[in-house]
Each structure stands twice: as structure tokens, then as C-alpha cells.
Scaffold this motif. Structure first.
Motif, mmCIF file in Angstrom:
data_model
loop_
_atom_site.group_PDB
_atom_site.id
_atom_site.type_symbol
_atom_site.label_atom_id
_atom_site.label_comp_id
_atom_site.label_asym_id
_atom_site.label_seq_id
_atom_site.Cartn_x
_atom_site.Cartn_y
_atom_site.Cartn_z
ATOM 1 N N MET A 25 0.833 -1.177 0.000
ATOM 2 C CA MET A 25 0.000 0.000 0.000
ATOM 3 C C MET A 25 0.883 1.247 0.000
ATOM 4 O O MET A 25 1.971 1.253 0.550
ATOM 5 N N VAL A 26 0.355 2.270 -0.583
ATOM 6 C CA VAL A 26 1.059 3.548 -0.616
ATOM 7 C C VAL A 26 0.550 4.386 0.545
ATOM 8 O O VAL A 26 -0.649 4.526 0.749
ATOM 9 N N SER A 27 1.482 4.910 1.310
ATOM 10 C CA SER A 27 1.115 5.779 2.431
ATOM 11 C C SER A 27 1.842 7.112 2.271
ATOM 12 O O SER A 27 2.595 7.322 1.324
ATOM 13 N N ALA A 28 1.614 7.988 3.208
ATOM 14 C CA ALA A 28 2.274 9.293 3.167
ATOM 15 C C ALA A 28 3.789 9.151 3.323
ATOM 16 O O ALA A 28 4.545 10.021 2.892
ATOM 17 N N ASP A 29 4.233 8.041 3.927
ATOM 18 C CA ASP A 29 5.663 7.818 4.152
ATOM 19 C C ASP A 29 6.372 7.147 2.965
ATOM 20 O O ASP A 29 7.591 7.010 2.981
ATOM 21 N N THR A 30 5.626 6.728 1.968
ATOM 22 C CA THR A 30 6.228 6.079 0.801
ATOM 23 C C THR A 30 7.032 7.108 0.018
ATOM 24 O O THR A 30 6.536 8.201 -0.261
ATOM 25 N N PRO A 31 8.273 6.787 -0.333
ATOM 26 C CA PRO A 31 9.094 7.738 -1.093
ATOM 27 C C PRO A 31 8.429 8.134 -2.415
ATOM 28 O O PRO A 31 7.756 7.328 -3.053
#
Length: 71
Positions: free
Chosen positions: A1-7
Motif C-alpha cells: 500500500m502507498v502511504s504518506a511515508d512512501t518515497p
């Protein structure tokens, strides 16, 4: 999953992958369904195909309706 912390570079990579995957799928579908013989065979069996798809969707709907909700 893509989160706000994903580069950001990884997010761009995911976006590019999804774009290319969709392009490939729709290009394949357009190529196959523009074939006159395949299209004619599908149209001959459309009633049966619609019933099969409808049955699958009803089954999925019933499974969803009978699944206990998580609170």
C-alpha cells in the motif's frame, strides 16, 4: 500500500506501472474484440454469458450481504 511515508520515487513507479498495465490491458482488449470472428462468436453466446456473469455477481452480493460486519 502507498502511504504518506512512501518515497516519491516509489509512488511515481507505482503510478507508471499502473498506467502501463492499464494501457496494455485495454490495447489487448481492443485488439481482440475488433477481430470480427471473435466478436461474432461472443455475440452469438451473449445471452449465456450475461446469465453466467449475473449469477457470479449475485453470488458475490450474497456473500457480501452475509458477511458479518467488523466494528
Amino acid at each position: 500500500m502507498v502511504s504518506a511515508d512512501t518515497p516519491v520515487t516509489q509512488q511515481i513507479g507505482y503510478g507508471l506501472f499502473m498506467s502501463v498495465a492499464h494501457l496494455a490491458w485495454f490495447a489487448l482488449a481492443a485488439t481482440l474484440f475488433s477481430n470480427q470472428s471473435l466478436r461474432a462468436r461472443l455475440l452469438q453466446r451473449q445471452a449465456v454469458l450475461n446469465k453466467v456473469i449475473g449469477t457470479v455477481l449475485v453470488g458475490l452480493g450474497m456473500a457480501l450481504a452475509l458477511t458479518p460486519s467488523i466494528q
